[in-house]
Design an enzyme around this catalytic site. Structure first.
Site: not given
Length: 88
Positions: A62-65, A82
Site C-alpha cells: 500500500q506504500n507509494i514510495d 495505491h
C-alpha cells in the site's frame, strides 16, 4: 503532519478542486515524499532477499514510495495498491 498546509480537511490535498486552487500544497507534499529522500528498510531488503532465493511470488504494498524497487525487487513482482513513484 498536514497542519502546515492549512487544509480545510486532510483529504483536500488529494482532491482535484483543491489542487486547482492551491497546487503548491500537493507539490510540497510530493517533494517531501519523493523516494530519493528515503532508504529501503530491513523489511524492504528482506522481501528482495525472498525474491533472490526464489521464494517470492508477488509483493503487495500500500506504500507509494517505490522503496521495494530501490531494494532490488523487480517491478513486475510488485503490486502497488495505491500507485507509486515508479517511472517518475
Amino acid at each position: 503532519n498536514l497542519q502546515k498546509y492549512d487544509l480545510p480537511s486532510p483529504q483536500a490535498i488529494f482532491e482535484l478542486s483543491y489542487f486547482r486552487e492551491r497546487p503548491d500544497a500537493f507539490y510540497l507534499l510530493a517533494r517531501e515524499m519523493w523516494p530519493d529522500n528515503f532508504q529501503p528498510t530491513p523489511a524492504h531488503h528482506f522481501v528482495a532477499l525472498l525474491h533472490a532465493k526464489g521464494l517470492l511470488r508477488r509483493c503487495f504494498t500500500q506504500n507509494i514510495d517505490s522503496l521495494e524497487a530501490r531494494a532490488g525487487l523487480p517491478a513486475d513482482l510488485t503490486i502497488a495498491a495505491h500507485g507509486n513513484f515508479d517511472g517518475c
